[in-house]
Design a protein around this motif. Structure first.
Motif, PDB file in Angstrom:
ATOM      1  N   ALA A  54       0.824  -1.213   0.000  1.00  0.00           N
ATOM      2  CA  ALA A  54       0.000   0.000   0.000  1.00  0.00           C
ATOM      3  C   ALA A  54       0.857   1.261   0.000  1.00  0.00           C
ATOM      4  O   ALA A  54       0.547   2.242  -0.685  1.00  0.00           O
ATOM      5  CB  ALA A  54      -0.929  -0.006   1.214  1.00  0.00           C
ATOM      6  N   GLY A  55       1.958   1.239   0.749  1.00  0.00           N
ATOM      7  CA  GLY A  55       2.759   2.443   0.916  1.00  0.00           C
ATOM      8  C   GLY A  55       3.782   2.704  -0.166  1.00  0.00           C
ATOM      9  O   GLY A  55       4.244   3.838  -0.319  1.00  0.00           O
ATOM     10  N   GLU A  56       4.126   1.670  -0.944  1.00  0.00           N
ATOM     11  CA  GLU A  56       5.237   1.809  -1.885  1.00  0.00           C
ATOM     12  C   GLU A  56       4.875   1.526  -3.337  1.00  0.00           C
ATOM     13  O   GLU A  56       5.766   1.551  -4.196  1.00  0.00           O
ATOM     14  CB  GLU A  56       6.375   0.880  -1.460  1.00  0.00           C
ATOM     15  N   HIS A  57       3.588   1.293  -3.646  1.00  0.00           N
ATOM     16  CA  HIS A  57       3.274   0.896  -5.028  1.00  0.00           C
ATOM     17  C   HIS A  57       3.437   2.025  -6.037  1.00  0.00           C
ATOM     18  O   HIS A  57       3.402   1.784  -7.248  1.00  0.00           O
ATOM     19  CB  HIS A  57       1.863   0.283  -5.116  1.00  0.00           C
ATOM     20  N   HIS A  58       3.627   3.259  -5.573  1.00  0.00           N
ATOM     21  CA  HIS A  58       3.922   4.366  -6.487  1.00  0.00           C
ATOM     22  C   HIS A  58       5.376   4.834  -6.394  1.00  0.00           C
ATOM     23  O   HIS A  58       5.731   5.835  -7.015  1.00  0.00           O
ATOM     24  CB  HIS A  58       2.983   5.546  -6.216  1.00  0.00           C
ATOM     25  N   GLU A  59       6.186   4.131  -5.632  1.00  0.00           N
ATOM     26  CA  GLU A  59       7.619   4.428  -5.642  1.00  0.00           C
ATOM     27  C   GLU A  59       8.233   3.855  -6.920  1.00  0.00           C
ATOM     28  O   GLU A  59       7.715   2.899  -7.490  1.00  0.00           O
ATOM     29  CB  GLU A  59       8.306   3.825  -4.411  1.00  0.00           C
ATOM     30  N   ARG A  60       9.312   4.462  -7.376  1.00  0.00           N
ATOM     31  CA  ARG A  60       9.953   4.034  -8.615  1.00  0.00           C
ATOM     32  C   ARG A  60      11.423   3.728  -8.377  1.00  0.00           C
ATOM     33  O   ARG A  60      12.111   4.423  -7.633  1.00  0.00           O
ATOM     34  CB  ARG A  60       9.808   5.121  -9.697  1.00  0.00           C
ATOM     35  N   GLY A  82       9.466   8.309  -7.863  1.00  0.00           N
ATOM     36  CA  GLY A  82       8.097   8.029  -7.426  1.00  0.00           C
ATOM     37  C   GLY A  82       7.702   8.820  -6.195  1.00  0.00           C
ATOM     38  O   GLY A  82       8.378   9.762  -5.776  1.00  0.00           O
ATOM     39  N   TYR A  83       6.560   8.434  -5.628  1.00  0.00           N
ATOM     40  CA  TYR A  83       6.058   9.104  -4.423  1.00  0.00           C
ATOM     41  C   TYR A  83       5.435   8.048  -3.508  1.00  0.00           C
ATOM     42  O   TYR A  83       5.194   6.932  -3.946  1.00  0.00           O
ATOM     43  CB  TYR A  83       5.036  10.193  -4.811  1.00  0.00           C
ATOM     44  N   PRO A  84       5.225   8.327  -2.214  1.00  0.00           N
ATOM     45  CA  PRO A  84       5.322   9.635  -1.548  1.00  0.00           C
ATOM     46  C   PRO A  84       6.716   9.994  -1.035  1.00  0.00           C
ATOM     47  O   PRO A  84       6.961  11.142  -0.696  1.00  0.00           O
ATOM     48  CB  PRO A  84       4.364   9.475  -0.363  1.00  0.00           C
ATOM     49  N   ASP A  85       7.643   9.038  -0.957  1.00  0.00           N
ATOM     50  CA  ASP A  85       8.921   9.288  -0.281  1.00  0.00           C
ATOM     51  C   ASP A  85      10.119   9.365  -1.212  1.00  0.00           C
ATOM     52  O   ASP A  85      11.241   9.575  -0.744  1.00  0.00           O
ATOM     53  CB  ASP A  85       9.165   8.197   0.770  1.00  0.00           C
ATOM     54  N   GLY A  86       9.916   9.183  -2.514  1.00  0.00           N
ATOM     55  CA  GLY A  86      11.036   9.242  -3.447  1.00  0.00           C
ATOM     56  C   GLY A  86      12.096   8.200  -3.158  1.00  0.00           C
ATOM     57  O   GLY A  86      13.295   8.440  -3.350  1.00  0.00           O
ATOM     58  N   LEU A  87      11.655   7.006  -2.721  1.00  0.00           N
ATOM     59  CA  LEU A  87      12.605   5.929  -2.428  1.00  0.00           C
ATOM     60  C   LEU A  87      13.327   5.508  -3.703  1.00  0.00           C
ATOM     61  O   LEU A  87      12.791   5.627  -4.812  1.00  0.00           O
ATOM     62  CB  LEU A  87      11.874   4.740  -1.803  1.00  0.00           C
ATOM     63  N   HIS A  88      14.514   4.960  -3.538  1.00  0.00           N
ATOM     64  CA  HIS A  88      15.365   4.631  -4.684  1.00  0.00           C
ATOM     65  C   HIS A  88      15.843   3.189  -4.572  1.00  0.00           C
ATOM     66  O   HIS A  88      16.271   2.740  -3.507  1.00  0.00           O
ATOM     67  CB  HIS A  88      16.560   5.586  -4.718  1.00  0.00           C
ATOM     68  N   GLY A  89      15.786   2.446  -5.697  1.00  0.00           N
ATOM     69  CA  GLY A  89      16.359   1.113  -5.752  1.00  0.00           C
ATOM     70  C   GLY A  89      15.848   0.199  -4.658  1.00  0.00           C
ATOM     71  O   GLY A  89      14.639   0.067  -4.434  1.00  0.00           O
ATOM     72  N   PHE A  90      16.789  -0.417  -3.942  1.00  0.00           N
ATOM     73  CA  PHE A  90      16.418  -1.406  -2.942  1.00  0.00           C
ATOM     74  C   PHE A  90      16.029  -0.793  -1.603  1.00  0.00           C
ATOM     75  O   PHE A  90      15.840  -1.513  -0.622  1.00  0.00           O
ATOM     76  CB  PHE A  90      17.551  -2.422  -2.785  1.00  0.00           C
ATOM     77  N   ALA A 128      10.784  -5.591  -1.425  1.00  0.00           N
ATOM     78  CA  ALA A 128      10.493  -6.507  -2.534  1.00  0.00           C
ATOM     79  C   ALA A 128       9.013  -6.466  -2.902  1.00  0.00           C
ATOM     80  O   ALA A 128       8.660  -6.418  -4.085  1.00  0.00           O
ATOM     81  CB  ALA A 128      10.904  -7.926  -2.156  1.00  0.00           C
ATOM     82  N   SER A 129       8.122  -6.482  -1.891  1.00  0.00           N
ATOM     83  CA  SER A 129       6.687  -6.445  -2.188  1.00  0.00           C
ATOM     84  C   SER A 129       6.300  -5.106  -2.801  1.00  0.00           C
ATOM     85  O   SER A 129       5.426  -5.045  -3.675  1.00  0.00           O
ATOM     86  CB  SER A 129       5.872  -6.713  -0.917  1.00  0.00           C
ATOM     87  N   GLY A 130       6.959  -4.021  -2.377  1.00  0.00           N
ATOM     88  CA  GLY A 130       6.694  -2.717  -2.978  1.00  0.00           C
ATOM     89  C   GLY A 130       7.150  -2.648  -4.420  1.00  0.00           C
ATOM     90  O   GLY A 130       6.466  -2.077  -5.280  1.00  0.00           O
ATOM     91  N   ARG A 131       8.310  -3.245  -4.728  1.00  0.00           N
ATOM     92  CA  ARG A 131       8.814  -3.252  -6.107  1.00  0.00           C
ATOM     93  C   ARG A 131       7.923  -4.099  -6.999  1.00  0.00           C
ATOM     94  O   ARG A 131       7.688  -3.772  -8.170  1.00  0.00           O
ATOM     95  CB  ARG A 131      10.257  -3.765  -6.142  1.00  0.00           C
ATOM     96  N   MET A 132       7.412  -5.206  -6.463  1.00  0.00           N
ATOM     97  CA  MET A 132       6.487  -6.040  -7.222  1.00  0.00           C
ATOM     98  C   MET A 132       5.177  -5.293  -7.478  1.00  0.00           C
ATOM     99  O   MET A 132       4.631  -5.303  -8.590  1.00  0.00           O
ATOM    100  CB  MET A 132       6.201  -7.345  -6.472  1.00  0.00           C
ATOM    101  N   ALA A 133       4.667  -4.633  -6.447  1.00  0.00           N
ATOM    102  CA  ALA A 133       3.387  -3.931  -6.559  1.00  0.00           C
ATOM    103  C   ALA A 133       3.463  -2.778  -7.556  1.00  0.00           C
ATOM    104  O   ALA A 133       2.498  -2.495  -8.274  1.00  0.00           O
ATOM    105  CB  ALA A 133       2.944  -3.418  -5.192  1.00  0.00           C
ATOM    106  N   ALA A 134       4.621  -2.103  -7.628  1.00  0.00           N
ATOM    107  CA  ALA A 134       4.776  -1.006  -8.576  1.00  0.00           C
ATOM    108  C   ALA A 134       4.590  -1.494 -10.012  1.00  0.00           C
ATOM    109  O   ALA A 134       3.927  -0.846 -10.826  1.00  0.00           O
ATOM    110  CB  ALA A 134       6.153  -0.364  -8.401  1.00  0.00           C
ATOM    111  N   ILE A 135       5.168  -2.644 -10.310  1.00  0.00           N
ATOM    112  CA  ILE A 135       5.055  -3.217 -11.655  1.00  0.00           C
ATOM    113  C   ILE A 135       3.609  -3.609 -11.950  1.00  0.00           C
ATOM    114  O   ILE A 135       3.044  -3.256 -12.993  1.00  0.00           O
ATOM    115  CB  ILE A 135       5.977  -4.444 -11.788  1.00  0.00           C
ATOM    116  N   VAL A 136       3.000  -4.318 -11.022  1.00  0.00           N
ATOM    117  CA  VAL A 136       1.647  -4.830 -11.217  1.00  0.00           C
ATOM    118  C   VAL A 136       0.642  -3.694 -11.325  1.00  0.00           C
ATOM    119  O   VAL A 136      -0.268  -3.708 -12.170  1.00  0.00           O
ATOM    120  CB  VAL A 136       1.277  -5.778 -10.059  1.00  0.00           C
ATOM    121  N   ASP A 137       0.777  -2.675 -10.477  1.00  0.00           N
ATOM    122  CA  ASP A 137      -0.148  -1.546 -10.475  1.00  0.00           C
ATOM    123  C   ASP A 137      -0.147  -0.826 -11.823  1.00  0.00           C
ATOM    124  O   ASP A 137      -1.201  -0.513 -12.380  1.00  0.00           O
ATOM    125  CB  ASP A 137       0.229  -0.583  -9.349  1.00  0.00           C
ATOM    126  N   VAL A 138       1.048  -0.568 -12.356  1.00  0.00           N
ATOM    127  CA  VAL A 138       1.150   0.112 -13.646  1.00  0.00           C
ATOM    128  C   VAL A 138       0.630  -0.774 -14.768  1.00  0.00           C
ATOM    129  O   VAL A 138      -0.109  -0.316 -15.653  1.00  0.00           O
ATOM    130  CB  VAL A 138       2.605   0.548 -13.921  1.00  0.00           C
TER     131      VAL A 138
END
Length: 406
Positions: free
Chosen positions: A246-252, A257-265, A269-279
């Motif tokens: 929920a918190g990281e599916h728009h991070e890139r 991305g947002y909301p925190d502008g996280l980078h790479g790792f 892992a679940s956030g990185r998976m969710a970003a792909i699936v959501d888009v």
């Protein structure tokens, strides 16, 4: 001629053919336009877009830039690099279809209730979601292609509901491919169902706007991540993996991305998976103001964008999980016949089981016939590209329930 260029090479006087981003990832009302204003150039350069496509017939050229055809050939080679054979399904598509339809209907019903409660500020009841996620998981473990194929049957005005079910289903499919155990798949499914909970706290006139959001509206829409996390933090039964979805599916992956502008790792892992699936689900969905891409085109985009926006390894694994030509895709064979993909098969990702339905050369329907393209006895026929069903007035899903043997 359509060419791909870096944003750094973009100049006033070029005609933008494709911004090469999801429709929600840029502020322009159109994706094709002549670049005339310096302020528009600056908007593109600061939007997180790294590469885009220009039309050299309608605007300035960049002679050394690769053509779209050259790019697509390179992408296909990259998508197939290290590809594994699809996992064997325990049931056929036809055997699984009735159960999958019932699961899809139940999931839609459950998520409507959960999101309605969220609109009222109530906690999500994880125990309401878990039983239907268990059914989703069971169906995917038996035959991952069937339930995924049903995701494309949806109504545009119910996007928020169906998107949650789709993300949950695709995440479980993704996790299955990665070899996760059942408890991990359940976490992915529940997290996917609840990932957009915060949208219920976004004003209706923004959430349901039948058109492109303004800059100000988009900033409000982006708040749905934090709003959702506020609801989930006080919800019993929410695990770290669910909250990360929920918190990281728009991070890139590249940090845009947002909301925190996280980078790479920094992204889980679940956030990185969710970003792909959501888009992926967003760009394949039809909306009132946005026609969804065909899955095979969307997967090519996911792979292309993984250079900057997604975890490259996970992007490639996701493509393998759903297949380069997912079940329900309409494809053209070298024999100039059109066929519907009915099973990923056990051969390579480029050789699924297809149901031949139309003669494109003579423009007439054919008696449906199943071909396993991985078998030599079928004369070496193979897929040469995807087709848009609307261009041929063909409903691929009407052919998925026919009782035809190989």
């Amino acid at each position: 001629m359509i060419k791909k260029i870096s944003v750094q090479d973009l100049r006033i006087g070029m005609f933008i053919h494709d911004l090469n981003a999801g429709w929600m990832d840029h502020v322009f009302f159109r994706s094709r336009f002549m670049l005339r204003k310096e302020e528009d150039l600056q908007k593109i350069q600061t939007s997180g877009i790294r590469e885009l496509y220009i039309d050299t017939v309608k605007g300035m050229d960049l002679p050394e830039a690769p053509t779209q055809t050259e790019v697509q050939e390179q992408l296909m080679q990259g998508m197939l690099r290290g590809a594994q054979r699809p996992a064997r399904a325990q049931t056929t598509h036809r055997e699984e279809l009735a159960y999958a339809k019932a699961v899809r209907a139940e999931a839609d019903h459950v998520i409507r209730g959960v999101l309605a409660d969220a609109r009222l500020g109530k906690q999500a009841q994880v125990e309401q979601v878990e039983p239907v996620v268990a059914e989703i998981t069971d169906s995917i473990l038996r035959n991952p292609g069937t339930l995924v194929s049903l995701l494309r049957l949806r109504e545009g005005d119910n996007y928020t509901f169906t998107h949650c079910v789709s993300v949950a289903t695709l995440l479980v499919t993704f996790g299955r491919h990665l070899g996760m155990d059942r408890s991990q798949l359940m976490e992915l499914g529940v997290g996917g169902m609840l990932h957009d909970l915060g949208k219920m706290r976004v004003p209706d006139h923004i959430l349901n706007k039948p058109g492109k959001l303004t800059n100000e509206e988009f900033e409000i829409m982006k708040q749905h991540v934090d709003l959702g996390m506020q609801l989930l933090r006080s919800t019993p039964g929410i695990t770290p993996a669910m909250a990360q979805i929920a918190g990281e599916h728009h991070e890139r992956f590249g940090g845009a991305g947002y909301p925190d502008g996280l980078h790479g790792f920094q992204i889980s892992a679940s956030g990185r998976m969710a970003a792909i699936v959501d888009v992926y689900d967003a760009i394949t969905s039809n909306r009132i103001y946005h026609r969804g891409m065909e899955p095979s085109v969307a997967l090519q985009k996911i792979f292309e964008w993984s250079e900057h926006h997604f975890d490259p390894e996970l992007a490639q694994q996701f493509i393998q999980a759903v297949g380069i030509y997912p079940v329900g895709s309409l494809v053209r064979l070298e024999s100039q016949r059109l066929a519907v993909v009915v099973d990923l098969g056990e051969g390579s990702l480029l050789n699924p089981v297809v149901r031949v339905v139309y003669d494109a050369r003579r423009r007439k329907p054919l008696e449906p016939q199943d071909l396993d393209l991985s078998r030599a006895e079928h004369g070496g026929d193979h897929i040469i590209g995807h087709e848009l069903p609307g261009d041929w007035n063909i409903d691929p899903f009407s052919f998925l329930t026919l009782d035809i043997g190989l």
